[in-house]
Write a protein that holds these residues in place. Structure first.
Motif, PDB file in Angstrom:
ATOM      1  N   CYS A  42      39.233  41.382  35.908  1.00  0.00           N
ATOM      2  CA  CYS A  42      40.022  40.380  35.178  1.00  0.00           C
ATOM      3  C   CYS A  42      40.427  40.874  33.784  1.00  0.00           C
ATOM      4  O   CYS A  42      41.527  40.602  33.326  1.00  0.00           O
ATOM      5  CB  CYS A  42      39.222  39.085  35.022  1.00  0.00           C
ATOM      6  N   ASN A  84      30.462  40.194  24.234  1.00  0.00           N
ATOM      7  CA  ASN A  84      30.062  40.540  25.602  1.00  0.00           C
ATOM      8  C   ASN A  84      28.565  40.348  25.809  1.00  0.00           C
ATOM      9  O   ASN A  84      28.135  39.839  26.853  1.00  0.00           O
ATOM     10  CB  ASN A  84      30.426  41.994  25.919  1.00  0.00           C
ATOM     11  N   MET A 137      29.754  34.769  31.513  1.00  0.00           N
ATOM     12  CA  MET A 137      30.526  35.853  32.145  1.00  0.00           C
ATOM     13  C   MET A 137      29.562  36.791  32.844  1.00  0.00           C
ATOM     14  O   MET A 137      28.460  37.010  32.323  1.00  0.00           O
ATOM     15  CB  MET A 137      31.320  36.621  31.088  1.00  0.00           C
ATOM     16  N   ALA A 152      42.463  37.592  32.584  1.00  0.00           N
ATOM     17  CA  ALA A 152      41.944  37.254  31.256  1.00  0.00           C
ATOM     18  C   ALA A 152      42.914  37.782  30.197  1.00  0.00           C
ATOM     19  O   ALA A 152      43.660  38.717  30.456  1.00  0.00           O
ATOM     20  CB  ALA A 152      40.571  37.872  31.054  1.00  0.00           C
TER      21      ALA A 152
HETATM   22  C1  HEC Z   1      37.024  36.431  37.405  1.00  0.00           C
HETATM   23  C2  HEC Z   1      37.603  36.955  36.200  1.00  0.00           C
HETATM   24  C3  HEC Z   1      36.685  37.432  35.077  1.00  0.00           C
HETATM   25  C4  HEC Z   1      35.612  38.297  35.160  1.00  0.00           C
HETATM   26  C5  HEC Z   1      35.086  39.011  36.397  1.00  0.00           C
HETATM   27  C6  HEC Z   1      35.093  38.413  33.817  1.00  0.00           C
HETATM   28  N1  HEC Z   1      35.818  37.641  32.957  1.00  0.00           N
HETATM   29 FE1  HEC Z   1      35.451  37.391  30.957  1.00  0.00          FE
HETATM   30  N2  HEC Z   1      36.939  35.984  30.894  1.00  0.00           N
HETATM   31  C7  HEC Z   1      37.787  35.658  31.921  1.00  0.00           C
HETATM   32  C8  HEC Z   1      38.700  34.620  31.480  1.00  0.00           C
HETATM   33  C9  HEC Z   1      39.838  34.014  32.287  1.00  0.00           C
HETATM   34  C10 HEC Z   1      38.316  34.304  30.170  1.00  0.00           C
HETATM   35  C11 HEC Z   1      38.860  33.196  29.301  1.00  0.00           C
HETATM   36  C12 HEC Z   1      39.679  33.654  28.237  1.00  0.00           C
HETATM   37  C13 HEC Z   1      41.035  34.054  28.735  1.00  0.00           C
HETATM   38  O1  HEC Z   1      41.838  33.186  29.099  1.00  0.00           O
HETATM   39  O2  HEC Z   1      41.305  35.263  28.705  1.00  0.00           O
HETATM   40  C14 HEC Z   1      37.216  35.200  29.812  1.00  0.00           C
HETATM   41  C15 HEC Z   1      36.587  35.220  28.573  1.00  0.00           C
HETATM   42  C16 HEC Z   1      35.673  36.187  28.173  1.00  0.00           C
HETATM   43  C17 HEC Z   1      35.165  36.334  26.850  1.00  0.00           C
HETATM   44  C18 HEC Z   1      35.540  35.466  25.659  1.00  0.00           C
HETATM   45  C19 HEC Z   1      34.726  34.202  25.697  1.00  0.00           C
HETATM   46  C20 HEC Z   1      35.243  33.215  24.706  1.00  0.00           C
HETATM   47  O3  HEC Z   1      34.490  32.283  24.472  1.00  0.00           O
HETATM   48  O4  HEC Z   1      36.374  33.358  24.238  1.00  0.00           O
HETATM   49  C21 HEC Z   1      34.317  37.402  26.846  1.00  0.00           C
HETATM   50  C22 HEC Z   1      33.566  37.987  25.659  1.00  0.00           C
HETATM   51  C23 HEC Z   1      34.297  37.918  28.196  1.00  0.00           C
HETATM   52  N3  HEC Z   1      35.123  37.157  28.986  1.00  0.00           N
HETATM   53  C24 HEC Z   1      33.557  38.998  28.623  1.00  0.00           C
HETATM   54  C25 HEC Z   1      33.390  39.349  29.957  1.00  0.00           C
HETATM   55  C26 HEC Z   1      32.454  40.355  30.417  1.00  0.00           C
HETATM   56  C27 HEC Z   1      31.543  41.184  29.518  1.00  0.00           C
HETATM   57  C28 HEC Z   1      32.571  40.393  31.769  1.00  0.00           C
HETATM   58  C29 HEC Z   1      31.778  41.239  32.753  1.00  0.00           C
HETATM   59  C30 HEC Z   1      30.340  41.298  32.584  1.00  0.00           C
HETATM   60  C31 HEC Z   1      33.585  39.442  32.157  1.00  0.00           C
HETATM   61  N4  HEC Z   1      34.043  38.822  31.024  1.00  0.00           N
HETATM   62  C32 HEC Z   1      33.997  39.198  33.466  1.00  0.00           C
HETATM   63  C33 HEC Z   1      37.786  36.187  33.194  1.00  0.00           C
HETATM   64  C34 HEC Z   1      36.803  37.034  33.690  1.00  0.00           C
END
Ligand code: HEC
Length: 447
Positions: free
Chosen positions: A41, A65, A74, A48
Motif C-alpha cells: 500500500c 512506523n 498497521m 496509502a
Molecule cells: C492495506 C494497505 C496498507 C498496509 C499493508 C499498510 N498500510 Fe499504513 N496506511 C495505509 C493507509 C490507507 C493509511 C492511511 C493514511 C492514508 O490515507 O494514506 C496508512 C497510514 C499509515 C501511517 C500513518 C498513520 C497516521 O496516523 O497518519 C503509518 C505510519 C503507516 N501507515 C505505516 C505502515 C507500516 C509501517 C506498515 C507495515 C508494517 C503499513 N503501514 C502497512 C495503508 C496500509
C-alpha cells in the motif's frame, strides 16, 4: 565513566537474552520487513498517501512506523489472529516491531547498499495480477465541499463470445474518496439488446428523486422490447482495503454473457474537502480457464438479511448497545469467506456458529472495530458447519462521546433508517460466502 556505563547496559541486555547489539539498518532488516508487510500500500501508486520504499522515505516515518505497529494500527488487520486466522493475514510478530523500534531509536542508519532487497514486482493497476480485460467506469467529478454521494453507475461491456470470469475486481481511481462499491451484473441474451452503451451512465439516488425501476430505465437497462434482462447480484464489491478474492480453479467464478452491464449499485463517494476530485475507477476481469463447477453462494445476517437485528438497530444517544442476529442453517455448508459490516459507531464484532451438539465454531472476532478496514476474510481451509447450527453475529455499538468516530457531537440517536447505506446511519451485517458441503471440503486449501 560514560563508556563503562554503556558497557554495563550492554551486558545487562545480553543477560536478558536480548543481547543482539548488532545495529539495525535499513537495507538489512527494515527494508525486508517493509517490503513484505507495508509497501503493498505504501508505494507510489498504492492506496496509502505516502511511500515507504526508499531509505529517505522510511526515515521520515521511522517513529510513526514504530508507534503504529506497536499499537497494531498497521498493517491494518482488525481480526483477532488468536481467534481465527485467514488467507493473506497481515500481522507482525514481536520481533518485527522491535526492529522498527530499534531502528527509530538508533538514528535510522542506512546499512550496506548491496544488502538492499529488490522491491517486489507489484502488478500495476490491479491488486491480484495482470487482468485479461479492463473496463473503465465512467469518470466522475466531485466538486469541492461535496457531501457523500450514492450513485447508480452503468458500466457496459461487449465480448467476442460467452466466457467465464474467475474474478471481477473493482479498482478505485481515487482511493481516498471511493468508499465502497456493491456491483451486480445485468446479463443480456445477445439478440435482445442491440446497444448496451445506449442510455444514461449515472443516477444520483439521493438527488434524482426516482424509484429504482425508473432509475434502471434512465440507464437504458431494459431489453429492446421493454422486458427485463437477468440480474446477478454481488459480482463485484469493493470496500477500503478489500480486493477481489480469487478462489482455486473451479470454485466461485461467473459466467460472462457477450453483452452485459456491471451495475454499480451503489458507488459511494465520501465527502470532499477544499479541492475538487476527478475519479476514474475501472473494473478488471480475469478469465477462468475452466467453467466454475461449484459457484459460490451467499447469505447475510442482519440488515436486509435472512435474520433480523435483535433487539433492533436503534442506538440512543449516550448509550453502548449490543445487538445480535441469529440464523439456523438447514443443511451442511462449507464457509469460505466472511465479511462483518458496521458503520462509524461500531465498537466490536464477533461471529460464530453453535452446533446442535453444543460446540462453538469460531468464525471471526474484531475486538476494535475500524470502519476503514472492512475485509472479506477468507479461511485457509473451508469451515464445515453442520445442519441445524445457529450462526450468531454479535455487535457492540458505542454512541457516546468516548467513541472518537462518532459522527455527531453531541451524540444523537442513530438507526438503520430501514437499510440506508449512509455512513452516518448504522448497519449490522454478517455476510457469509459458502458452498453446499461436500466430503473433503475441510481439508481443501484456499490459499
Ligand atoms: C492495506 C494497505 C496498507 C498496509 C499493508 C499498510 N498500510 Fe499504513 N496506511 C495505509 C493507509 C490507507 C493509511 C492511511 C493514511 C492514508 O490515507 O494514506 C496508512 C497510514 C499509515 C501511517 C500513518 C498513520 C497516521 O496516523 O497518519 C503509518 C505510519 C503507516 N501507515 C505505516 C505502515 C507500516 C509501517 C506498515 C507495515 C508494517 C503499513 N503501514 C502497512 C495503508 C496500509
Amino acid at each position: 565513566m560514560r563508556k563503562l556505563m554503556l558497557a554495563g547496559v550492554a551486558m545487562l541486555l545480553a543477560a536478558c537474552g536480548n543481547g543482539d547489539r548488532e545495529t539495525v539498518t535499513f537495507t538489512e532488516q527494515v527494508a525486508p520487513l517493509l517490503y513484505k508487510n507495508c509497501t503493498g500500500c505504501h508505494r507510489p501508486g498504492g492506496s496509502a498517501h505516502f511511500s515507504l520504499v526508499t531509505w529517505e522515505e522510511a526515515k521520515k516515518y521511522a517513529k510513526a512506523n514504530a508507534y503504529v505497529t506497536r499499537q497494531r494500527i498497521m498493517p491494518p488487520w482488525p481480526a483477532d489472529p488468536h481467534y481465527t486466522s485467514f488467507v493473506g493475514q497481515r500481522v507482525l510478530d514481536e520481533k518485527d516491531i522491535e526492529i522498527l523500534e530499534r531502528w527509530a531509536a538508533n538514528g535510522t542508519p542506512m546499512g550496506p547498499e548491496d544488502k538492499l532487497p529488490k522491491l517486489p514486482d507489484y502488478p500495476i493497476g490491479s491488486e491480484t495480477g495482470t487482468p485479461d480485460m479492463r473496463i473503465p467506469v465512467p469518470p466522475f467529478r466531485l466538486p469541492a465541499n461535496s457531501p457523500d454521494r450514492f450513485l447508480l453507475v452503468k458500466v457496459p461491456f461487449e465480448l467476442p463470445n460467452d466466457t467465464f470470469a474467475a474474478l471481477i475486481e473493482f479498482m478505485p481511481g481515487r482511493s481516498n474518496v471511493v468508499h465502497h462499491v456493491n456491483g451486480d451484473m445485468v446479463r443480456y441474451a445477445y439478440e435482445q439488446k442491440k446497444d448496451v452503451y445506449a442510455g444514461g451512465q449515472f443516477v444520483d439516488m439521493a438527488r434524482d428523486t426516482v424509484g429504482l425501476k425508473q432509475a434502471y430505465e434512465l440507464l437504458g437497462l431494459p431489453n429492446d422490447d421493454g422486458s427485463w434482462p437477468a440480474l446477478q447480484k454481488s459480482v463485484v464489491n469493493y470496500l477500503p482495503g478489500v480486493f477481489g478474492q480469487r478462489y482455486p480453479e473451479g470454485i466461485g467464478g461467473y459466467r460472462l454473457p457477450r453483452k452485459g452491464v456491471f451495475l454499480l449499485n451503489d458507488l459511494h463517494y465520501g465527502f470532499t474537502k477544499k479541492d475538487e476530485v476527478f475519479d476514474s475507477s475501472y473494473i478488471n476481469i480475469f478469465f477462468a480457464k475452466v467453467p466454475p463447477q461449484r459457484p459460490l453462494q451467499e447469505f447475510q445476517l442482519g440488515t436486509w438479511g435472512v435474520a433480523p437485528v435483535e433487539p433492533n438497530l436503534v442506538i440512543e444517544a449516550n448509550t453502548v448497545k449490543t445487538v445480535y442476529s441469529r440464523y439456523t442453517i438447514p443443511a451442511d455448508i462449507s464457509i469460505l469467506t466472511v465479511n462483518p459490516h458496521m458503520h462509524l459507531l461500531g465498537k466490536r464484532f464477533k461471529g460464530y456458529a453453535l452446533t446442535p451438539a453444543g460446540d462453538t465454531i469460531r468464525l471471526v472476532s474484531i475486538p476494535k472495530w475500524d470502519f476503514n478496514w472492512q475485509y472479506f476474510y477468507t479461511f485457509k481451509k473451508m469451515v464445515r458447519v453442520p445442519a441445524g447450527s445457529t450462526i450468531v453475529a454479535e455487535g457492540v455499538y458505542d454512541n457516546t462521546r468516548q467513541n472518537p468516530n462518532n459522527p455527531f457531537s453531541p451524540p444523537q440517536e442513530v438507526s438503520d433508517k430501514n437499510g440506508s447505506m449512509k455512513a452516518t446511519d448504522e448497519m449490522f451485517q454478517f455476510i457469509i460466502s459458502y458452498l453446499p458441503y461436500q466430503p473433503g471440503d475441510e481439508s481443501f486449501s484456499l490459499e
